[in-house]
Scaffold this active site. Structure first.
Site, PDB file in Angstrom:
ATOM      1  N   LYS A 179       0.819  -1.216   0.000  1.00  0.00           N
ATOM      2  CA  LYS A 179       0.000   0.000   0.000  1.00  0.00           C
ATOM      3  C   LYS A 179       0.857   1.272   0.000  1.00  0.00           C
ATOM      4  O   LYS A 179       2.066   1.221   0.251  1.00  0.00           O
ATOM      5  CB  LYS A 179      -0.934  -0.046   1.217  1.00  0.00           C
ATOM      6  CG  LYS A 179      -1.941  -1.212   1.182  1.00  0.00           C
ATOM      7  CD  LYS A 179      -2.907  -1.155   2.363  1.00  0.00           C
ATOM      8  CE  LYS A 179      -3.906  -2.295   2.334  1.00  0.00           C
ATOM      9  NZ  LYS A 179      -4.881  -2.214   3.460  1.00  0.00           N
ATOM     10  N   TYR A 195     -12.461  -2.270  -3.270  1.00  0.00           N
ATOM     11  CA  TYR A 195     -12.942  -2.328  -1.889  1.00  0.00           C
ATOM     12  C   TYR A 195     -14.462  -2.186  -1.808  1.00  0.00           C
ATOM     13  O   TYR A 195     -14.990  -1.800  -0.757  1.00  0.00           O
ATOM     14  CB  TYR A 195     -12.252  -1.265  -1.040  1.00  0.00           C
ATOM     15  CG  TYR A 195     -10.887  -1.699  -0.509  1.00  0.00           C
ATOM     16  CD1 TYR A 195     -10.755  -2.850   0.286  1.00  0.00           C
ATOM     17  CD2 TYR A 195      -9.743  -0.962  -0.764  1.00  0.00           C
ATOM     18  CE1 TYR A 195      -9.522  -3.245   0.782  1.00  0.00           C
ATOM     19  CE2 TYR A 195      -8.499  -1.348  -0.261  1.00  0.00           C
ATOM     20  CZ  TYR A 195      -8.402  -2.488   0.514  1.00  0.00           C
ATOM     21  OH  TYR A 195      -7.175  -2.882   1.028  1.00  0.00           O
ATOM     22  N   PHE A 245     -15.436   3.946   7.306  1.00  0.00           N
ATOM     23  CA  PHE A 245     -14.090   4.353   6.894  1.00  0.00           C
ATOM     24  C   PHE A 245     -13.869   4.225   5.388  1.00  0.00           C
ATOM     25  O   PHE A 245     -12.754   4.397   4.905  1.00  0.00           O
ATOM     26  CB  PHE A 245     -13.031   3.554   7.659  1.00  0.00           C
ATOM     27  CG  PHE A 245     -13.149   2.054   7.503  1.00  0.00           C
ATOM     28  CD1 PHE A 245     -12.647   1.405   6.382  1.00  0.00           C
ATOM     29  CD2 PHE A 245     -13.774   1.289   8.477  1.00  0.00           C
ATOM     30  CE1 PHE A 245     -12.755   0.032   6.233  1.00  0.00           C
ATOM     31  CE2 PHE A 245     -13.894  -0.089   8.337  1.00  0.00           C
ATOM     32  CZ  PHE A 245     -13.379  -0.715   7.202  1.00  0.00           C
ATOM     33  N   ARG A 247      -1.901 -14.304   4.840  1.00  0.00           N
ATOM     34  CA  ARG A 247      -2.629 -13.598   5.912  1.00  0.00           C
ATOM     35  C   ARG A 247      -1.840 -13.699   7.230  1.00  0.00           C
ATOM     36  O   ARG A 247      -1.786 -12.738   8.002  1.00  0.00           O
ATOM     37  CB  ARG A 247      -4.033 -14.183   6.095  1.00  0.00           C
ATOM     38  CG  ARG A 247      -4.919 -14.121   4.859  1.00  0.00           C
ATOM     39  CD  ARG A 247      -5.597 -12.817   4.623  1.00  0.00           C
ATOM     40  NE  ARG A 247      -6.480 -12.396   5.686  1.00  0.00           N
ATOM     41  CZ  ARG A 247      -7.184 -11.259   5.640  1.00  0.00           C
ATOM     42  NH1 ARG A 247      -7.100 -10.458   4.580  1.00  0.00           N
ATOM     43  NH2 ARG A 247      -7.971 -10.924   6.621  1.00  0.00           N
ATOM     44  N   THR A 306      -5.066  -6.849  11.125  1.00  0.00           N
ATOM     45  CA  THR A 306      -5.393  -5.601  10.422  1.00  0.00           C
ATOM     46  C   THR A 306      -4.854  -4.382  11.167  1.00  0.00           C
ATOM     47  O   THR A 306      -4.268  -3.484  10.569  1.00  0.00           O
ATOM     48  CB  THR A 306      -6.930  -5.470  10.278  1.00  0.00           C
ATOM     49  OG1 THR A 306      -7.435  -6.670   9.694  1.00  0.00           O
ATOM     50  CG2 THR A 306      -7.308  -4.276   9.419  1.00  0.00           C
ATOM     51  N   ARG A 365       2.810  -6.293   9.207  1.00  0.00           N
ATOM     52  CA  ARG A 365       2.140  -5.143   9.822  1.00  0.00           C
ATOM     53  C   ARG A 365       2.780  -4.757  11.150  1.00  0.00           C
ATOM     54  O   ARG A 365       2.862  -3.573  11.488  1.00  0.00           O
ATOM     55  CB  ARG A 365       0.650  -5.426   9.951  1.00  0.00           C
ATOM     56  CG  ARG A 365      -0.054  -5.281   8.583  1.00  0.00           C
ATOM     57  CD  ARG A 365      -1.424  -5.877   8.586  1.00  0.00           C
ATOM     58  NE  ARG A 365      -2.211  -5.505   7.403  1.00  0.00           N
ATOM     59  CZ  ARG A 365      -3.345  -6.104   7.059  1.00  0.00           C
ATOM     60  NH1 ARG A 365      -3.833  -7.096   7.796  1.00  0.00           N
ATOM     61  NH2 ARG A 365      -4.000  -5.722   5.976  1.00  0.00           N
ATOM     62  N   ASN A 389      -1.899   0.344   6.778  1.00  0.00           N
ATOM     63  CA  ASN A 389      -1.392  -0.923   7.305  1.00  0.00           C
ATOM     64  C   ASN A 389      -0.597  -1.756   6.296  1.00  0.00           C
ATOM     65  O   ASN A 389      -0.552  -2.975   6.379  1.00  0.00           O
ATOM     66  CB  ASN A 389      -2.520  -1.720   7.971  1.00  0.00           C
ATOM     67  CG  ASN A 389      -3.598  -2.123   6.982  1.00  0.00           C
ATOM     68  OD1 ASN A 389      -3.515  -1.802   5.803  1.00  0.00           O
ATOM     69  ND2 ASN A 389      -4.598  -2.840   7.458  1.00  0.00           N
ATOM     70  N   HIS A 438      -2.218  -5.533   1.656  1.00  0.00           N
ATOM     71  CA  HIS A 438      -3.496  -6.235   1.506  1.00  0.00           C
ATOM     72  C   HIS A 438      -3.199  -7.664   1.076  1.00  0.00           C
ATOM     73  O   HIS A 438      -2.273  -7.900   0.306  1.00  0.00           O
ATOM     74  CB  HIS A 438      -4.359  -5.580   0.419  1.00  0.00           C
ATOM     75  CG  HIS A 438      -5.442  -6.496  -0.088  1.00  0.00           C
ATOM     76  ND1 HIS A 438      -6.636  -6.641   0.565  1.00  0.00           N
ATOM     77  CD2 HIS A 438      -5.469  -7.371  -1.130  1.00  0.00           C
ATOM     78  CE1 HIS A 438      -7.362  -7.562  -0.076  1.00  0.00           C
ATOM     79  NE2 HIS A 438      -6.676  -8.002  -1.110  1.00  0.00           N
ATOM     80  N   GLU A 453      -9.618 -10.651  -7.578  1.00  0.00           N
ATOM     81  CA  GLU A 453      -8.655  -9.558  -7.393  1.00  0.00           C
ATOM     82  C   GLU A 453      -7.486  -9.676  -8.372  1.00  0.00           C
ATOM     83  O   GLU A 453      -7.045  -8.670  -8.938  1.00  0.00           O
ATOM     84  CB  GLU A 453      -8.162  -9.559  -5.945  1.00  0.00           C
ATOM     85  CG  GLU A 453      -9.267  -9.169  -4.952  1.00  0.00           C
ATOM     86  CD  GLU A 453      -8.896  -9.385  -3.497  1.00  0.00           C
ATOM     87  OE1 GLU A 453      -9.767  -9.141  -2.634  1.00  0.00           O
ATOM     88  OE2 GLU A 453      -7.747  -9.792  -3.207  1.00  0.00           O
TER      89      GLU A 453
HETATM   90  P1  GTP Z   1      -7.041  -6.084   3.606  1.00  0.00           P
HETATM   91  O1  GTP Z   1      -6.087  -7.170   3.315  1.00  0.00           O
HETATM   92  O2  GTP Z   1      -6.533  -4.721   3.192  1.00  0.00           O
HETATM   93  O3  GTP Z   1      -8.418  -6.372   3.061  1.00  0.00           O
HETATM   94  O4  GTP Z   1      -7.112  -5.998   5.194  1.00  0.00           O
HETATM   95  P2  GTP Z   1      -7.904  -6.927   6.200  1.00  0.00           P
HETATM   96  O5  GTP Z   1      -8.589  -8.042   5.474  1.00  0.00           O
HETATM   97  O6  GTP Z   1      -6.965  -7.264   7.298  1.00  0.00           O
HETATM   98  O7  GTP Z   1      -8.985  -5.925   6.779  1.00  0.00           O
HETATM   99  P3  GTP Z   1     -10.466  -5.592   6.244  1.00  0.00           P
HETATM  100  O8  GTP Z   1     -10.758  -6.325   4.983  1.00  0.00           O
HETATM  101  O9  GTP Z   1     -11.399  -5.730   7.390  1.00  0.00           O
HETATM  102  O10 GTP Z   1     -10.346  -4.035   5.942  1.00  0.00           O
HETATM  103  C1  GTP Z   1      -9.811  -3.596   4.693  1.00  0.00           C
HETATM  104  C2  GTP Z   1      -8.913  -2.417   4.923  1.00  0.00           C
HETATM  105  O11 GTP Z   1      -9.695  -1.322   5.361  1.00  0.00           O
HETATM  106  C3  GTP Z   1      -7.853  -2.584   6.003  1.00  0.00           C
HETATM  107  O12 GTP Z   1      -6.685  -3.223   5.581  1.00  0.00           O
HETATM  108  C4  GTP Z   1      -7.568  -1.153   6.377  1.00  0.00           C
HETATM  109  O13 GTP Z   1      -6.644  -0.570   5.467  1.00  0.00           O
HETATM  110  C5  GTP Z   1      -8.914  -0.498   6.217  1.00  0.00           C
HETATM  111  N1  GTP Z   1      -9.585  -0.396   7.513  1.00  0.00           N
HETATM  112  C6  GTP Z   1     -10.153  -1.382   8.262  1.00  0.00           C
HETATM  113  N2  GTP Z   1     -10.653  -0.895   9.403  1.00  0.00           N
HETATM  114  C7  GTP Z   1     -10.406   0.441   9.377  1.00  0.00           C
HETATM  115  C8  GTP Z   1     -10.666   1.518  10.256  1.00  0.00           C
HETATM  116  O14 GTP Z   1     -11.253   1.351  11.336  1.00  0.00           O
HETATM  117  N3  GTP Z   1     -10.247   2.769   9.866  1.00  0.00           N
HETATM  118  C9  GTP Z   1      -9.616   2.989   8.672  1.00  0.00           C
HETATM  119  N4  GTP Z   1      -9.232   4.231   8.340  1.00  0.00           N
HETATM  120  N5  GTP Z   1      -9.333   1.996   7.819  1.00  0.00           N
HETATM  121  C10 GTP Z   1      -9.715   0.745   8.158  1.00  0.00           C
HETATM  122 MG    MG Z   2      -9.825  -7.778   3.765  1.00  0.00          MG
END
Ligand code: GTP
Ligand code: MG
Length: 138
Positions: A9, A49, A57, A85, A91, A102, A112, A115, A126
């Site tokens: 990212k 997304y 968010f 993962r 996350t 992370r 973070n 992805h 994807e």
């Molecule tokens: P990805 O691999 O990026 O999909 O991450 P993830 O699967 O660990 O998390 P998830 O799919 O729940 O959320 C997708 C992305 O949204 C996260 O990686 C973060 O970048 C963002 N995100 C999640 N929660 C928050 C939040 O509370 N605030 C903000 N600003 N971003 C968030």
């Molecule tokens: Mg995710």
């Protein structure tokens, strides 16, 4: 073997951490079989997304994903989806285990660093969003 889709990212590309992230990926035994650096458009980020469209968010997430270049990748390995993962960590970096990408590099729950796909179905969707079949060389 399995394929998963990865994004390094903007928080990481801005800090010149692409190679550092890739070192952790490769050390974990995952093989980078496709990779390119791209500037996502807002439309691409919103499509990518779309599953989070209703989350509070979402706007912040899209703004962040277009705030600089990203590196999109296909990773190959045994159980690549679950293994990546694990390598990524939680996350929220505050909850991420030692040695995970992370924990090592992420700035916040939003910024973070990486992805990774969460299922076989999503990995295929994807990967197809960013790569043609002949760009993936195992
Ligand atoms: P990805 O691999 O990026 O999909 O991450 P993830 O699967 O660990 O998390 P998830 O799919 O729940 O959320 C997708 C992305 O949204 C996260 O990686 C973060 O970048 C963002 N995100 C999640 N929660 C928050 C939040 O509370 N605030 C903000 N600003 N971003 C968030
Ligand atoms: Mg995710």
């Amino acid at each position: 073997v399995e394929h998963t889709f990865s994004i390094i990212k903007p928080d990481a590309t801005k800090r010149n951490l692409t190679g550092s992230v890739n070192a952790v990926i490769e050390k974990a035994g995952l093989r980078i079989v496709a990779q390119k650096r791209v500037q996502m458009t807002r439309a691409q980020a919103e499509t990518f997304y779309a599953i989070h469209r209703e989350r509070p968010f979402f706007g912040e997430l899209v703004d962040f994903m277009v705030s600089g270049p990203v590196v999109v990748q296909v990773l190959e390995g045994e159980d690549a989806i679950v293994r990546y993962r694990d390598v990524m960590g939680a996350t929220n970096p505050a909850n991420a285990a030692e040695g995970t990408i992370r924990k090592l590099f992420a700035l916040s729950v939003g910024e973070n660093t990486v992805h990774g796909s969460d299922s076989r179905e999503n990995a295929a969707i994807e990967i197809a969003q960013f790569f043609a079949g002949n760009e993936i060389v195992g």
